[in-house]
Scaffold this motif. Structure first.
Motif, PDB file in Angstrom:
ATOM      1  N   ARG A 127      37.682  37.493  44.230  1.00 32.98           N
ATOM      2  CA  ARG A 127      38.127  38.317  45.367  1.00 32.98           C
ATOM      3  C   ARG A 127      39.452  37.822  45.934  1.00 32.98           C
ATOM      4  O   ARG A 127      40.217  38.619  46.495  1.00 32.98           O
ATOM      5  N   THR A 128      39.719  36.538  45.823  1.00 32.49           N
ATOM      6  CA  THR A 128      41.005  36.037  46.331  1.00 32.49           C
ATOM      7  C   THR A 128      42.168  36.605  45.530  1.00 32.49           C
ATOM      8  O   THR A 128      43.216  36.938  46.094  1.00 32.49           O
ATOM      9  N   TRP A 129      41.983  36.741  44.227  1.00 38.19           N
ATOM     10  CA  TRP A 129      43.041  37.314  43.395  1.00 38.19           C
ATOM     11  C   TRP A 129      43.225  38.801  43.690  1.00 38.19           C
ATOM     12  O   TRP A 129      44.354  39.296  43.722  1.00 38.19           O
ATOM     13  N   LEU A 130      42.116  39.502  43.917  1.00 39.91           N
ATOM     14  CA  LEU A 130      42.217  40.922  44.253  1.00 39.91           C
ATOM     15  C   LEU A 130      42.915  41.117  45.593  1.00 39.91           C
ATOM     16  O   LEU A 130      43.747  42.018  45.749  1.00 39.91           O
ATOM     17  N   ALA A 131      42.585  40.250  46.586  1.00 43.39           N
ATOM     18  CA  ALA A 131      43.225  40.373  47.898  1.00 43.39           C
ATOM     19  C   ALA A 131      44.724  40.132  47.790  1.00 43.39           C
ATOM     20  O   ALA A 131      45.525  40.797  48.460  1.00 43.39           O
ATOM     21  N   TYR A 132      45.134  39.168  46.951  1.00 36.87           N
ATOM     22  CA  TYR A 132      46.567  38.896  46.779  1.00 36.87           C
ATOM     23  C   TYR A 132      47.265  40.034  46.028  1.00 36.87           C
ATOM     24  O   TYR A 132      48.450  40.314  46.274  1.00 36.87           O
ATOM     25  N   ALA A 190      39.899  50.048  38.669  1.00 34.80           N
ATOM     26  CA  ALA A 190      40.134  49.610  37.291  1.00 34.80           C
ATOM     27  C   ALA A 190      40.450  48.125  37.222  1.00 34.80           C
ATOM     28  O   ALA A 190      40.097  47.456  36.249  1.00 34.80           O
ATOM     29  N   VAL A 191      41.104  47.601  38.268  1.00 37.96           N
ATOM     30  CA  VAL A 191      41.452  46.178  38.259  1.00 37.96           C
ATOM     31  C   VAL A 191      40.303  45.331  38.804  1.00 37.96           C
ATOM     32  O   VAL A 191      39.994  44.255  38.264  1.00 37.96           O
ATOM     33  N   ALA A 192      39.660  45.785  39.862  1.00 42.91           N
ATOM     34  CA  ALA A 192      38.619  44.978  40.497  1.00 42.91           C
ATOM     35  C   ALA A 192      37.346  44.930  39.662  1.00 42.91           C
ATOM     36  O   ALA A 192      36.730  43.873  39.506  1.00 42.91           O
ATOM     37  N   PHE A 193      36.936  46.067  39.113  1.00 43.58           N
ATOM     38  CA  PHE A 193      35.701  46.134  38.328  1.00 43.58           C
ATOM     39  C   PHE A 193      36.067  46.208  36.843  1.00 43.58           C
ATOM     40  O   PHE A 193      35.929  47.256  36.198  1.00 43.58           O
TER      41      PHE A 193
END
Length: 402
Positions: A181-186, A235-238
């Protein structure tokens, strides 16, 4: 030597050359690469089955879908002739064309961020030192490469590189490999800003500054833009399927580079939305679709009816003037009276013919002339009463205003 020549792979040769007693028959030995190829064949077979199922569904539902689509298209057409493209609509079309062109251009490999694995023809499992040694033969190392090298020492870091690209993996200093989740938030700002720019273009194109026809499609256009943004984040998160495929990838060609693939999808999706919105606005503005012109057909009919009434009124006034002229001249009045007397005499003579009398009696029996006369008389009285009521209401309204 005879036994060695029939072994199917170099792995069998190596295994057998060490004198191991575990060497088995070539057909019963299954290496990891063979297992991987078997999985690929199974996936290809599943894809073929799904494609055959899709073909069957198209054959069964194709005629029905075509009929329904055609009837829907015909229901949206308008009977009035099309109009030329207004200047304001042409501005909207130019704006959407420019947006679609820019996003399509962004999908070209020239504008894509560098992928050090494909640039060096390396596998995802290539050791870090070998990878960056190959990279140094292509270009000079940078400070970003040093940060990226620290992240790519683990398999999870390389999977994140395939999902988020070099900018996120090498630029985030507070992200943790064990916390996706940290990478997705960034990555969210870099994912969102192209879509926010696209929503701004859609909002400008569908504003009332450029006429009312763009504003008709404001809500569908905004919804399509938001769906594109949500689709890219999803598409990126899941990306579980992509990550699972990358864990088993044996070559660079088998790796699913989600970050680079999503960039292409984004450009194509934005261009498709811009083209759809431009087509809808153009069809509405040029009166090729009914949407936005729901009252135009009724107005056209009323206008045609008004023109007919005006022509009939003009002819009646001309006939009244002619009649007054005839009645005011003694010679013309005598000729008119003589004409009608002759017409009356001819009508009586024709009415006394037996065939005409029988035909008239038969027609009166079938049609019911008396009933038709009563209905016409009642309709005329109702119409005159309604007209008189409207006149009285108008007079009372004018009296109140006075």
């Amino acid at each position: 030597m005879i036994h060695l020549s029939i072994l199917p792979s170099h792995a069998h040769l190596t295994h057998f050359s060490h004198g191991s007693a575990q060497a088995t028959h070539p057909h019963s030995f299954r290496t990891p690469s063979n297992s991987h190829h078997a999985d690929v064949d199974a996936d290809a077979e599943a894809t073929m089955v799904s494609w055959s199922t899709l073909q069957t569904l198209l054959l069964l539902l194709g005629p029905y879908l075509y009929t329904k689509s055609k009837s829907l298209y015909l229901s949206t057409r308008i009977s009035l002739p099309p109009l030329p493209t207004p200047p304001s609509t042409q501005t909207v079309l130019n704006l959407l064309f420019l947006s679609a062109l820019l996003f399509l251009t962004s999908t070209l490999p020239y504008f894509a961020p560098e992928n050090i694995f494909t640039a060096t023809a390396s596998r995802l499992q290539t050791p870090t030192d070998v990878l960056f040694t190959r990279l140094s033969t292509h270009r000079d190392p940078t400070a970003h490469d040093a940060a990226l090298r620290q992240r790519l020492t683990s398999r999870e870091g390389r999977l994140l590189y395939a999902a988020y690209g070099p900018g996120v993996v090498g630029g985030c200093e507070w992200c943790v490999l064990d916390e996706p989740r940290t990478w997705l938030a960034y990555a969210l700002p870099s994912l969102a800003w192209p879509h926010l720019a696209h929503l701004l273009v859609l909002g400008l194109a569908t504003s009332r500054v450029f006429g009312r026809f763009g504003a008709l499609w404001r809500t569908p256009a905004a919804l399509a833009g938001v769906l594109l943004l949500a689709g890219e984040i999803w598409a990126v998160a899941f990306r579980g399927a992509d990550a699972a495929a990358n864990r088993g990838a044996r070559s660079a060609a088998e790796v699913v580079w989600t970050h680079w693939r999503v960039r292409v999808w984004r450009g194509a999706g934005v261009a498709a939305v811009d083209a759809a919105v431009a087509g809808a606005v153009w069809a509405s503005a040029t009166r090729r679709w009914r949407y936005g012109w729901e009252g135009a057909e009724v107005e056209g009919m009323l206008e045609a009816l008004r023109a007919v009434v005006e022509r009939a009124g003009g002819r009646m006034r001309a006939a009244g003037v002619l009649r007054q002229t005839v009645l005011g001249d003694e010679r013309l009045r005598g000729r008119m009276v003589g004409f009608w007397e002759r017409e009356e005499a001819v009508g009586r003579e024709v009415g006394e013919v037996a065939e005409v009398r029988e035909a008239r009696e038969g027609a009166e029996g079938r049609v019911g002339v008396n009933r038709v006369r009563r209905e016409a008389h009642a309709a005329a009285k109702a119409f005159m009463k309604m007209a008189g009521k409207e006149v009285v209401e108008e007079e009372e309204g004018e009296g109140e205003k006075a």
